[in-house]
Scaffold this active site. Structure first.
Site, PDB file in Angstrom:
ATOM      1  CD  GLU A 463      78.085  59.152  51.997  1.00 38.75           C
ATOM      2  OE1 GLU A 463      77.029  58.811  52.527  1.00 38.75           O
ATOM      3  OE2 GLU A 463      78.397  60.349  51.839  1.00 38.75           O
ATOM      4  CG  ASP A 470      83.937  64.358  56.049  1.00 29.90           C
ATOM      5  OD1 ASP A 470      83.560  65.177  55.206  1.00 29.90           O
ATOM      6  OD2 ASP A 470      83.166  63.593  56.638  1.00 29.90           O
ATOM      7  CD1 TRP A 533      83.371  68.222  51.536  1.00 27.79           C
ATOM      8  CD2 TRP A 533      82.837  70.057  52.673  1.00 27.79           C
ATOM      9  NE1 TRP A 533      82.531  67.856  52.564  1.00 27.79           N
ATOM     10  CE2 TRP A 533      82.185  68.951  53.266  1.00 27.79           C
ATOM     11  CE3 TRP A 533      82.649  71.305  53.243  1.00 27.79           C
ATOM     12  CZ2 TRP A 533      81.364  69.083  54.396  1.00 27.79           C
ATOM     13  CZ3 TRP A 533      81.826  71.442  54.360  1.00 27.79           C
ATOM     14  CH2 TRP A 533      81.206  70.345  54.922  1.00 27.79           C
ATOM     15  CD  GLU A 743      76.925  61.471  58.954  1.00 25.31           C
ATOM     16  OE1 GLU A 743      76.366  60.383  59.152  1.00 25.31           O
ATOM     17  OE2 GLU A 743      77.105  61.961  57.821  1.00 25.31           O
TER      18      GLU A 743
HETATM   19  C1  BGC Z   1      79.315  62.567  54.315  1.00 24.61           C
HETATM   20  C2  BGC Z   1      80.022  63.708  54.957  1.00 24.61           C
HETATM   21  C3  BGC Z   1      80.340  64.675  53.859  1.00 24.61           C
HETATM   22  C4  BGC Z   1      79.033  65.171  53.412  1.00 24.61           C
HETATM   23  C5  BGC Z   1      79.074  66.306  52.481  1.00 24.61           C
HETATM   24  C6  BGC Z   1      78.035  63.063  53.779  1.00 24.61           C
HETATM   25  O1  BGC Z   1      77.238  62.094  53.233  1.00 24.61           O
HETATM   26  O2  BGC Z   1      79.165  61.486  55.159  1.00 24.61           O
HETATM   27  O3  BGC Z   1      80.822  63.486  55.947  1.00 24.61           O
HETATM   28  O4  BGC Z   1      81.261  65.637  54.130  1.00 24.61           O
HETATM   29  O5  BGC Z   1      78.220  64.125  52.919  1.00 24.61           O
HETATM   30  O6  BGC Z   1      77.825  66.618  52.147  1.00 24.61           O
END
Ligand code: BGC
Length: 880
Positions: A463, A470, A533, A743
């Site tokens: 990822e 974030d 976001w 997380e």
């Molecule tokens: C990420 C997150 C992100 C999120 C949003 C994840 O896979 O690691 O931190 O904000 O997806 O859905």
């Protein structure tokens, strides 16, 4: 004695590669109290003796020492410029000149003549190998100065006469390449010592061409890696010469057989061409290069935030797992690579698998890496001692399985190196509770692990993307820990560049989701514009304004911010808006079993953030003097708030959404009718009590939890929440031995099992957002919206169940200190206020002031308020 230090150009000390000067700042140092600047004088010159000035401000009567905007400075390409500053204080003391320097970039893009060259062909599209490039030049005299400007479509390391130029890694960094490509500038004068000079580069696939994104697609920006360089040489006799990448360069295959971010690197030392980047090399098979067309107008000089190798950690222990694997434990979850020594026979192999955590049985656990192999393979060449680390790949790990290694494995031969954006550390937080100190450490290391050129969600699985939510959540904390200005400004420019035509903000920046060729579950539901976001578009510039007092970033991001607010307007009916995929209160514990979405409904999250971003944007418009917008969006905020109250409050003054996050957002974003505020606070306390004082919040509610409690007379509860040691809590992770932030609250559950490997990172900075409360709440170091950038400091420590706190923040004016010691009801507070600033000190709950160090005191209903000009002070008081 007063003196100047830390001269900054565009927020950088001694920058390499300046296209234009937007702002100049400096720090004033004096042992005296109450030092303020009365006037300044700035000169900039192309020569050290300041004979040919390109800027002279003259003596300017002004207190401004952080954002001086020099007008009319014309910078020429490839010049080492000198800058000096002196000031006079209001007491008439002169500082004398302090000097610094900077290297200009190539301000006029028409002067960029270098071509992007490559040896890759159609057949190499699927490959992520590296290739060499070289060119030899004959110098025609003694070199007075030489400046190199380099970039790539892909990643590169540049060498002159066998020596790597600079210490940067992962250049040119990750931007939205087709709209913005960074180039780096280097002073290479001292590299050009040989008459025959060899220029060399090794080029890799990187973000440009390699696999990135959960769908594991490649070629997000292009399918051919290439390199470009322009070298300006000035000889002692004044002659000038420019050397460029063009078709006179040659290229060859390199030992990098494969290198990508997720899967790691395969390096075949047997394929090295000895002396390939040195003069006179006749080894290897070199072929001619071809050029790749690329629009030079998208080139921008990189300002600051270069990625470097920073820390080195030794092996803490080496052990055999029950399954028989040999594992190195570095004692710290981190991002970077392993540097190892080896001496093998040709063809011997070193294979390292990097991973984050052991499973419950103490075996290697790779599942949460998903598809990322995180494997570094080194195939030995000639039998000799070598030291190696990957060139174009990084790993997120604490542990390393040594799957193959010739000979005995000695821990001294392995070191873990962190690699991240090299930003100055600005924050210190230490207190009497060791677990809290470990939490502060984990927050900092979460930041180190996820500030590798772009702010990422995680550094280990497949990822590693710039998730906007974030970024927004963690931004204020990050600004306490490190000097993040240039880092975030770069990212914000990409955010604006990648916004949709309608003003929508991508979920990840740089946006690689919208161009995904084969839609998957994730992208089918939408790739942009989720509440909390997308609001990064407004919240991040606003945070930079608070922290740095910088209007420039507000100006440059203005259209982007406005477009995002308008996007919400255009997708709303009656101020309720929704759009495709929403993440809600992501990962909150009040989610239904197995769901990622917390219990707070999207309608509330969407409307709350709509209101908040609009309120910030209205303030921003006012700050920039855009009265019409200030009025219009101020009005819009009032209307959204009215509708919010109508929708979410019942007639008894309770929210009809009884989640912790709903109460938190309502309070922090000031959305409650004044008369109901207390009820919302009471409901929040009830919801907290229901969970025995534990949080249930996700990404959206967590960052503000302690703030909301502290701001509403519940400091004790805020401390209790912070200091909880059992699941779920920040210190639960600490007690489990965490060295970064997880997380999930339940990444590792109390029964030893783990959250699903599909999404379970142990190095995710988001919940580290509580760091903001350590500095802003506990230590009370706060900036003032009206005089931002800590020009006026508000020091309001929230005293709680700790014996002492020692916190510092290095602002652009100098170090702000807040140190308190508690003995029963007695508090000793020492403070440090930098020159050219002043502070208001609020002692909430103070009953009696025992010592005030000469400061003016005002008694209030809630305690005492003192005012202080720069200097160090000691205050002694007793709590009521
Ligand atoms: C990420 C997150 C992100 C999120 C949003 C994840 O896979 O690691 O931190 O904000 O997806 O859905």
């Amino acid at each position: 004695m007063v003196r100047i230090s830390d001269i900054r150009i565009n927020y950088e000390k001694e920058p390499m590669g300046v296209e234009s000067i937007e702002q100049i700042g400096w720090v004033i140092i004096s042992k005296e109290k109450g030092v303020f600047q009365q006037s300044y004088h700035v000169q900039i010159s192309e020569d050290e003796r300041y004979e040919n000035l390109i800027y002279d401000s003259g003596v300017v009567e002004s207190g401004e020492s952080a954002h001086v905007e020099p007008e009319g400075v014309k910078l020429r390409a490839a010049k080492l410029c000198h800058i000096r500053v002196c000031i006079r204080t209001t007491d008439g003391e002169e500082s004398g000149w302090t000097e610094s320097h900077f290297l200009t970039a190539i301000p006029d893009k028409r002067e960029w003549k270098a071509e992007f060259v490559s040896i890759e062909t159609e057949a190499d599209k699927e490959k992520s190998s590296g290739f060499y490039l070289r060119k030899e030049v004959a110098l025609s005299g003694e070199v007075a100065s030489a400046y190199a400007y380099t970039t790539a479509l892909g990643l590169y390391h540049f060498y002159i006469n066998g020596r790597k130029v600079g210490e940067d890694e992962f250049t040119p960094g990750w931007t939205s390449y087709n709209k913005r490509l960074l180039y780096q500038a280097y002073d290479v004068t001292e590299y050009l010592t040989e008459k025959r000079t060899a220029l060399g580069a090794i080029v890799g696939a990187g973000w440009y061409k390699g696999v990135i994104g959960m769908a594991r697609e490649r070629w997000h920006y292009g399918d051919t890696a290439a390199f470009a360089m322009q070298l300006f040489i000035t000889y002692r006799d004044g002659r000038q010469e420019v050397v460029l990448t063009d078709d006179s360069w040659t290229g060859a295959e390199s030992p990098v057989e494969f290198s990508e971010f997720y899967d790691g690197e395969i390096y075949h030392a047997g394929k090295e061409i000895p002396h390939w980047n040195e003069p006179g090399c006749t080894n290897g098979e070199w072929k001619s290069v071809h050029s790749i067309s690329f629009e030079p107008s998208v080139l921008t000089a990189q300002s600051g935030a270069r990625v470097r190798q920073i820390d080195r950690l030794p092996v803490k222990r080496i052990f055999q797992t029950p399954q028989g694997d040999t594992v190195l434990d570095f004692g710290q979850n981190l991002t970077g690579w392993v540097e190892f020594k080896v001496k093998g026979k040709p063809g011997d192999v070193v294979e390292l698998n990097c991973f984050e955590i052991l499973d419950a049985q103490g075996n290697v656990y790779l599942d949460n890496l998903r598809g990322a192999k995180q494997t570094v393979t080194y195939i030995c060449g000639a039998e000799k001692n070598v030291s190696f680390h990957p060139l174009f790949s990084f790993q997120g790990f604490q542990y390393v399985r040594v799957a193959r290694y010739p000979g005995e494995i000695c821990p001294e031969d392995f070191q873990a190196c962190t690699v991240h954006s090299a930003l100055d550390c600005t924050g210190v937080f230490e207190c009497s509770n060791q677990d809290l100190n470990q939490l502060q450490h984990n927050i900092l290391w979460g930041m180190k692990g996820n500030f590798l050129d772009v702010p990422t969600d995680c550094p280990q699985r497949d990822e590693r993307l710039g998730w906007t939510g974030d970024v927004q959540i963690f931004c204020r904390t990050a600004c306490y820990l490190m000097d993040t200005y240039t880092f975030y400004r770069k990212w914000l420019a990409d955010l604006a560049a990648d916004q949709t035509k309608e003003g929508g903000v991508p979920h990840v920046v740089p946006d690689i989701l919208s161009g995904q060729r084969v839609p998957n579950e994730m992208t089918k539901k939408g790739v942009d514009s989720a509440a909390a976001w997308a609001d990064a578009a407004v919240i991040v510039p606003w945070t930079l304004y608070l922290v740095y007092g910088d209007k420039y970033v507000l100006k440059t991001q203005y259209d982007s911010m406005k477009a995002w607010i308008d996007f919400m307007v255009n997708h709303s009916e009656n101020y309720r808006w929704s759009y495709m995929r929403q993440f809600g209160d992501w990962l909150a514990l009040d989610a239904e079993e197995g769901s990622y979405l917390g219990a707070t409904p999207n309608e509330l999250t969407c409307m709350a953030y709509f209101a908040y971003s609009t309120s910030l944007f209205a303030k921003i418009a006012k700050i920039l003097g855009r009265e019409e917008d200030a009025e219009k969006y101020g009005q819009l905020f009032c209307e959204i708030r009215k509708e919010y109250q109508k929708t979410f409050f019942d007639e008894m003054g309770h929210l009809n959404v009884q989640t912790q996050t709903a109460q938190i957002l309502t309070l922090y974003f000031e959305l409650s009718p004044e008369e109901y505020k207390e009820r919302v606070v009471e409901d929040l306390l009830k919801l907290l009590k229901k969970r025995n004082g534990h949080l249930a919040t996700g990404f959206v509610g967590t960052p503000y939890f302690c703030h909301v409690l502290g701001q509403n007379g519940c400091t004790r509860e805020a401390y209790e929440l912070l200091m909880k040691e059992d699941f779920p809590s920040w210190l639960y992770e600490v007690k489990c031995g965490a060295t970064t932030i997880w997380e999930h609250w339940d990444g590792l559950k109390p029964d030893g099992t783990m959250w699903s490997p599909a999404i379970n990172s142990f190095n995710h900075y988001a919940y580290g957002a509580v760091g903001d409360w350590l500095y802003r709440g506990i230590a009370g170091i706060n900036s003032d919206d009206e005089e931002p950038g800590y020009k006026h400091i508000v020091l309001e420590p929230q005293i709680g169940d700790l014996d002492y706190v020692r916190a510092e923040y290095r602002s652009q004016y100098g170090v702000i200190g807040s140190y308190w010691i508690r003995q029963g009801d007695r508090i000793e507070l020492k403070i440090k206020i930098p020159c050219n600033t002043r502070a208001t000190i609020r002692l909430r709950g103070a009953g009696m002031l025992l010592e005030n160090d000469g400061l003016t005191v005002l008694e209030t209903s809630w305690g005492m308020e003192l005012t202080a000009d720069s200097g160090e002070y000691r205050i002694l008081y007793a709590l009521k």
